[in-house]
Structures are given as C-alpha cells and as structure tokens.
Design an enzyme around this catalytic site. Structure first.
Site, PDB file in Angstrom:
ATOM      1  N   CYS A 114       0.807  -1.225   0.000  1.00 48.86           N
ATOM      2  CA  CYS A 114       0.000   0.000   0.000  1.00 48.86           C
ATOM      3  C   CYS A 114       0.837   1.271   0.000  1.00 48.86           C
ATOM      4  O   CYS A 114       0.328   2.353  -0.277  1.00 48.86           O
ATOM      5  CB  CYS A 114      -0.947  -0.002   1.200  1.00 48.86           C
ATOM      6  SG  CYS A 114      -2.117  -1.383   1.192  1.00 48.86           S
ATOM      7  N   HIS A 253      -3.113   7.105   3.316  1.00 49.12           N
ATOM      8  CA  HIS A 253      -3.575   5.907   2.611  1.00 49.12           C
ATOM      9  C   HIS A 253      -4.981   5.569   3.084  1.00 49.12           C
ATOM     10  O   HIS A 253      -5.255   5.553   4.284  1.00 49.12           O
ATOM     11  CB  HIS A 253      -2.612   4.754   2.880  1.00 49.12           C
ATOM     12  CG  HIS A 253      -3.140   3.412   2.507  1.00 49.12           C
ATOM     13  ND1 HIS A 253      -3.694   3.143   1.276  1.00 49.12           N
ATOM     14  CD2 HIS A 253      -3.198   2.244   3.202  1.00 49.12           C
ATOM     15  CE1 HIS A 253      -4.080   1.876   1.224  1.00 49.12           C
ATOM     16  NE2 HIS A 253      -3.786   1.313   2.389  1.00 49.12           N
ATOM     17  N   ASN A 283     -10.311   0.254   0.101  1.00 46.83           N
ATOM     18  CA  ASN A 283      -8.844   0.253   0.105  1.00 46.83           C
ATOM     19  C   ASN A 283      -8.367  -0.206  -1.272  1.00 46.83           C
ATOM     20  O   ASN A 283      -8.506  -1.370  -1.629  1.00 46.83           O
ATOM     21  CB  ASN A 283      -8.341  -0.687   1.204  1.00 46.83           C
ATOM     22  CG  ASN A 283      -6.826  -0.738   1.288  1.00 46.83           C
ATOM     23  OD1 ASN A 283      -6.116  -0.262   0.408  1.00 46.83           O
ATOM     24  ND2 ASN A 283      -6.330  -1.340   2.364  1.00 46.83           N
TER      25      ASN A 283
END
Length: 326
Positions: A114, A253, A283
């Site tokens: 990520c 994030h 996500n």
C-alpha cells in the site's frame, strides 16, 4: 537546484460497483457492520474478463497523457506500483507502456504494497533530481479483487480496484516533492498472501486451504499502521521546520476510516484538512493516495503544502512532504 514536480494527475476506476447491500448477500455481514468498522459503503470492481491491473493502468496513463498534452515518445521512464501484477513476469509496467504507446522509455514494477505509490514517487524524484530523466510516469494500479476471498467477512469488505497516475517533471522552483521518510520492518506473518510465491508454490493443497487470498491480522495491522504513519508524518513535518497547523492538506492511505481518524487525530490535524474518499472506493492499496489526490485536485491549490502518508505489508511505511504545483 533541480527538483521534481507533479505536473499532472489522472485516475481510472471500473464501472461496476459492489456496495455493502450486495456484499451482505454474499457473506455474513451488513451495511451497518462495515460502515461502523471501516467507513466503506461501496467499492469498484473490475469484472471485465481476461484483463488485470494493466487494463486499469493503461486507462489511467492514457488519461494522464491526454490531459497533460504529453507526447508518449517523450516519456523517459514508467514506474508501476502494484501488488497485483498481471503475471509474475513480464512486468505490468512493460504492458502498460506498450498499451500507451510509450516506446522510448524504460519501465519496471515495484512492490511496496500500500506504500507503493509513495515509494515509486520517491524513485521518480531521484531520477529527476539526478538529471537522468525529464519525464517520468508513476502509475499505481491494483486489481485487489483478484486476491480477495469473498467468503471471508473480515477482509472482503475492505478492498476495491483502481488505478491512478502522475507525470513527474523537473523544476527549478521550490515546489514538488520536497522530502520523504521511508521505513521497513519485517512482520511477514501479519499481512501476506500465504501461497503462490517461491516459498510455497501453488498446489492443490494450497488452493484448497484458501491460501491464495490476502491474509490480514487486523489488530496488529491497525496498531502498527497508526503508530508508523503518525511517526513518519511527524518526522517529515518536523525536519522541514513545519508544524501540522501549517499543512494545507493531509492525505493518508485510504485503508480504514478508523485508522485515518486515529492518525490525523493524534497528529493534531484539523479534520477539515484531511482528504478522505474511502467511503466510495474502499482500500485500493497503492492506488489510494493518487486516486484521492485526483478526486480533490480542484480543491487543492498551487502552492498548497501536502503531507502524504501510507502503510502496507512488509511492514513498509512512510510519509512525504509535497508542495502542489498543478
């Protein structure tokens, strides 16, 4: 001194949407349960047959090239951040370059989970500052649905598919990527895909055991994500003589709304300065920060001070200080 500026940004999300009501018909969950715990209402899913992350990456890069009036022949380098490559080889970046008519460039993939976009942007910045390249495309593309077990109620609500890309160019002004802090610490057991790599190649047994999906120890990931994103953000702010009050936008994030709120709250960031779009996308791993930036690009003004921060498997994490220049 030559620095690297973000000269353009674009994104792509698939048309198909999987919302919480639809998901509740697939697995034992509910809209209330998902919204309360992670703040996600829907996610986009790439359902088109026979295509992978490169399909979304090509769409994002083509939009970037068009919006910046860039000649594909002038692109020197294309860096692709993904945890969901089309194949183990060749690189997804090479497929995207070919699909976008980028013929005079080198391309490669990076895998920083990520945190991938920030790591790729740091790479691009180094190439620009060195004088080696003049036009670098960074694309983050993630077909997360390809590694999601839709019978696992703890992980399947979290992830969506998306791609986003930026054009990085040199500048002599004090704008662009100013500084970055990056760290890695081995905690393999908490966040990984257990099979399919060289340690445990695919087999009937690994498939039957469901080991080709993302596995996450949520409690440990949450704890480390909050601590590490917070610490790296404070470090990059402090060493550049700033304070959180002087930052215009905080872009974390988009992993989990609870994580975002915890990091921003402990850092003392005004909630109105925190950019969030997780509700509609989930996500999207490496694509989440540039996707969020693209969504809010009309709100972000030239000269605004941004802190970007991410955390992912590895564990790998970091924060970046950027002065916006679009």
């Amino acid at each position: 001194m030559v620095n690297a500026r973000i000269a353009g940004i674009a994104s792509y999300v698939p048309e198909d949407i999987l919302d919480n009501e639809m998901l509740s018909r697939m697995v034992d969950t509910s809209d209330e349960w998902i919204t309360t715990r992670v703040g996600i209402k829907e996610r986009h899913i790439l359902k088109k047959e026979g295509v992978g992350s490169s399909f979304m990456g090509i769409n994002a890069v083509n939009k970037l090239i068009e919006s910046t009036s860039t000649n594909p022949d002038d692109v020197d380098l294309l860096i692709c951040a993904t945890s969901n490559p089309d194949y183990r080889f060749p690189s997804t970046g090479s497929i995207i370059a070919g699909g976008c008519g980028v013929k005079n460039a080198y391309s490669y993939d990076i895998q920083a989970a990520c945190t991938g976009f920030l790591v790729a942007l740091q790479d691009a910045t180094a190439y620009i500052r060195s004088g080696m390249y003049k036009k670098v495309v960074v694309v983050a593309t993630e077909k997360m649905s390809s590694m999601v077990n839709y019978s696992d109620r703890t992980t399947c609500p979290l992830f969506g598919d998306a791609a986003a890309a930026v054009l990085v160019e040199p500048t002599n002004e004090n704008v662009g990527v100013i500084d970055g802090v990056f760290r890695v610490e081995s905690h393999v057991e908490h966040l990984l895909m257990k099979a399919g790599g060289s340690v445990k190649p695919a087999s009937h047994e690994s498939i039957d055991a469901g080991e080709h999906y993302v596995y996450q120890d949520g409690r440990n990931v949450y704890k480390h994500a909050v601590t590490n994103m917070l610490d790296s953000s404070i470090e990059v702010v402090t060493r550049n003589g700033l304070c959180m009050n002087s930052i215009d936008w905080f872009i974390p994030h988009q992993a989990n709304l609870r994580i975002i709120e915890a990091v921003a709250g402990r850092a003392g960031v005004d909630p109105s300065k925190v950019l969030v779009n997780i509700e509609h996308y989930g996500n999207t791993s490496a694509a989440s920060i540039p996707l969020c930036l693209d969504e809010y690009k009309d709100k972000i003004k030239k000269g605004d001070k941004l802190i970007l921060t991410a955390f992912g498997a590895g564990f790998t994490w970091g924060a970046m200080y950027v002065i916006w220049d679009i």
